[in-house]
Design an enzyme around this catalytic site. Structure first.
Site, PDB file in Angstrom:
ATOM      1  N   TRP A 187      49.026  39.418  38.582  1.00 36.40           N
ATOM      2  CA  TRP A 187      48.214  39.096  37.367  1.00 36.40           C
ATOM      3  C   TRP A 187      47.215  37.821  37.573  1.00 36.40           C
ATOM      4  O   TRP A 187      47.599  36.950  38.370  1.00 36.40           O
ATOM      5  CB  TRP A 187      49.018  39.103  36.260  1.00 36.40           C
ATOM      6  CG  TRP A 187      50.184  38.176  36.282  1.00 36.40           C
ATOM      7  CD1 TRP A 187      50.158  36.773  36.039  1.00 36.40           C
ATOM      8  CD2 TRP A 187      51.252  38.465  36.645  1.00 36.40           C
ATOM      9  NE1 TRP A 187      51.408  36.230  36.162  1.00 36.40           N
ATOM     10  CE2 TRP A 187      52.064  37.184  36.882  1.00 36.40           C
ATOM     11  CE3 TRP A 187      52.075  39.503  37.295  1.00 36.40           C
ATOM     12  CZ2 TRP A 187      53.406  37.128  37.007  1.00 36.40           C
ATOM     13  CZ3 TRP A 187      53.398  39.260  37.518  1.00 36.40           C
ATOM     14  CH2 TRP A 187      54.115  38.329  37.405  1.00 36.40           C
ATOM     15  N   CYS A 220      54.746  39.851  44.199  1.00 35.85           N
ATOM     16  CA  CYS A 220      54.468  39.738  42.775  1.00 35.85           C
ATOM     17  C   CYS A 220      54.152  38.203  42.263  1.00 35.85           C
ATOM     18  O   CYS A 220      54.926  37.385  42.810  1.00 35.85           O
ATOM     19  CB  CYS A 220      55.868  40.333  42.219  1.00 35.85           C
ATOM     20  SG  CYS A 220      55.793  40.189  40.380  1.00 35.85           S
TER      21      CYS A 220
END
Length: 677
Positions: A676, A629
């Protein structure tokens, strides 16, 4: 007696009553009453509420909320339909631009949400003369369709309709730093061809890691001449602007009928009704807002939102979406520069009365509310906004520059890249630096994109904190090349959400988006978590959940954490929680990389390599699940390379075999990414 049905049982009990009373009359009465109440509750629960009939006999059935886009196209004389799969609003924005473009070529277009129509009707496209379907498809997550295109994707997979009467093209939106770049657009393009449809122009590849706007403009400038050639039509001349909405101002409207920031339903923030979703968010009070980092020039924060009584459920790994508002000072400055009263009550009404989209944002409302809650005023404006606003510049040079920036000419692209993107000029900065540009505020409001919800990986476990959702984020703030101080919309807004603000609770409109980022079904499976910076968020939830499972007496596999930050004494966030979890043996291994505490930079991927034998055993022998992540640009790639190198070195594989091995872990759901850019 246990096998008898209810009727026989009652009858038998009645017969033995005289000999040996098992129940008193009061018992029987209470028993009957309880059974009666249970039956009544069950029946009333199942029964749908009667819907009052108000319709006249000649009123069409309520199903005429047009789900047939073919009938709609016939009725309104449209021959181009632009479907969009959009998660953040960009694909929808591009669709609106393409449907507007159609008018410049003597054709009529409509933008359409695939969720609102029956896409099996694509097989009927030949019924509309000179028809064309355009698909603007964004890819979300791990190569998934966006929420509103999920049904369309399922339909394409499950059906073998004959689409030989369909002419189509696709523009795909994605980010090449992600594993499955433009997977949804590519799939739609390929699948439509397999079903017999005719591609009239090659798929466009939009890359948000580069310049998505430039990719779209370049594709669009080649696409329309191809359409003209295919259909034998000509451009009608270059109109500078085609308005989609008309302005209506109100002077005496009851303010109870005016939207004040609600997303969907009027007064939904005053009267909250579940279920809560993207159109009906829950107003969650902020119960904790604390700074996580001990020092340094950044502000990392931990917020807790109270969801008591909301019926909202979430699992570790899910995302919380929040609806931020723009900075008041920025909104006021815009009003001043444009010389308008921001408190005028207005509606922008679609000139196409048949359109499903009646307004660009909830109306009626005020300019102030629109610029605060509904419109994105901080992103650099896209080229179409500059192009349409150019007519309002009194200086011909400004007009020329604005139109040039919207073209696909190399010189224009470079000007847009430098003056707008590299300089991070938002619409206010554009207006301030081009004093001759004085657009009417209603046209500006029509053109600006919608302010979107922001998504954060939840930093808590729903099993441990069923009534609370935790957010971990870093406040975005930077100085631009023009010397302006820019602040991230959502993180600045969240930072200012104090637990009590002037005696009032701070509220955050939010909803949950389910994720595929899930702990393994078997608690005994080892877990390897890699999350530098705020990428630690979902792993805080994972660690809480593994601790909870241990407390339940479950056998829990190895839990390994690789965390990275800049300095141990500055931004080692959640240090106490991590070290406590290690002490309690919930975290069986904790490896922390402090990138700037020594001369050589050390990152999580370097620590993975130092632990390679142990990690490889967990993956290859013990069926471990890997979770990554954080930053998609370089971190996730470098981490993937580290696992690839382990497979090659310790698994004795060739480079190709190692690549396939890692890909297989991903397809089996044993290598998950929440990244992201």
């Amino acid at each position: 007696m246990a096998d008898m049905d209810a009727e026989t049982t009652t009858h038998t009990e009645a017969m033995v009553e005289e000999e040996e009373p098992l129940f008193s009359n009061l018992d029987i009465f209470l028993f009957t009453l309880i059974v009666g109440l249970v039956v009544y509750w069950f029946m009333s629960r199942k029964k749908p509420e009667p819907i009052p009939e108000f319709k006249r006999l000649d009123t069409p059935a309520p199903t005429t909320r047009e789900t047939s886009f073919i009938e709609k196209m016939k009725k309104t004389g449209k021959n181009i339909v632009v479907f969009y799969g959009s998660q953040t609003g960009t694909a929808e924005e591009f669709s609106n631009r393409l449907s507007k473009d159609a008018q410049r070529y003597g054709m009529k277009g409509m933008a359409a949400d695939p969720e609102e129509y029956d896409l099996a009707e694509l097989s009927r496209m030949s019924e509309v003369e000179n028809s064309l379907a355009i698909f603007c498809m964004a890819t979300y997550g791990e190569g998934d369709p966006t929420d509103n295109a999920q049904d369309f994707y399922d339909w394409l997979q499950e059906n073998d309709e004959d689409l030989s009467g369909l002419r189509y093209t696709v523009f795909a939106l994605g980010n090449k730093t992600y594993e499955h770049f433009n997977a949804m657009g590519k799939y739609v393009d390929k699948r439509l061809e397999e079903l017999g449809a005719t591609r009239i122009f090659d798929i466009g590849m939009g890359d948000d890691d580069g310049n998505l706007e430039e990719d779209f403009v370049s594709w669009r400038e080649q696409f329309w001449p191809a359409v003209c050639e295919h259909f034998g039509v000509e451009a009608l001349g270059d109109e500078s602007s085609i308005r989609q909405y008309e302005l209506k101002e109100y002077t005496d409207l009851n303010m109870n009928k005016v939207y004040s920031g609600e997303i969907g339903r009027l007064k939904s923030f005053e009267v909250q009704k579940p279920p809560y979703d993207s159109k009906n968010p829950f107003l969650a009070p902020v119960t904790v807002n604390r700074k996580l980092n001990k020092a340094g020039d950044r502000h990392l924060m931990h917020l807790e939102l109270d969801i008591t009584g909301s019926k909202i459920r979430y699992e570790s790994g899910d995302h919380v979406a929040v609806f931020p508002t723009n900075d008041t000072a920025l909104v006021n400055k815009l009003g001043q520069v444009l010389g308008v009263d921001l408190d005028v009550v207005i509606s922008l009404n679609n000139l196409d009365e048949e359109s499903n989209k009646k307004h660009p944002f909830p109306c009626p409302t005020t300019y102030r509310t629109a610029l605060t809650h509904y419109l994105d005023i901080t992103q650099p404006p896209r080229t179409n906004v500059l192009y349409e606003l150019a007519q309002y510049a009194s200086d011909p040079k400004d007009q020329e520059n604005m139109r040039r920036m919207a073209s696909s000419a190399a010189e224009g692209k470079a000007l847009y890249q430098g003056w707008v993107l590299d300089s991070c000029r938002n619409i206010l900065a554009v207006l301030e630096d081009m004093p001759s540009l004085k657009p009417p505020i209603d046209h500006l409001c029509e053109l600006l994109p919608r302010l979107q919800a922001r998504y954060y990986s939840i930093a808590s476990s729903g099993k441990v904190h069923p009534n609370s959702i935790h957010i971990c984020a870093v406040v975005v703030e930077y100085t631009t090349k023009t010397g302006r101080y820019n602040k991230g919309v959502a993180t600045t807004w969240l930072k200012n959400k104090l637990v009590t603000d002037n005696g009032h609770k701070s509220m955050v409109p939010m909803f949950i988006r389910k994720s595929q980022f899930r702990l393994p079904f078997k608690a005994t499976n080892p877990v390897i978590m890699v999350g530098p910076g705020t990428g630690i968020a979902p792993f805080v939830g994972f660690i809480q959940e593994r601790a909870w499972l241990k407390q339940q007496g479950k056998e829990v596999g190895e839990t390994v954490m690789f965390f990275g930050c800049r300095h141990k004494n500055e931004d080692y966030i959640y240090q106490e929680e991590l070290e406590q979890a290690e002490k309690d043996n919930v975290l069986t291994q904790l490896h922390v990389a402090f990138s700037r505490d020594q001369e050589q930079k050390v990152y999580v991927q370097h620590l993975l390599k130092t632990q390679k034998e142990n990690i490889w055993k967990l993956i290859h022998t013990d069926n471990a699940h890997i979770y990554v992540c954080g930053d998609a640009k370089s971190m996730s790639r470098d981490v993937q390379t580290a696992f690839h190198d382990m497979a090659e070195e310790l698994g004795g594989m060739t480079s190709t075999q190692a690549t396939d091995y890692v890909k297989k872990l991903m397809t089996k759901g044993r290598y998950s990414q929440d990244v992201w850019s």
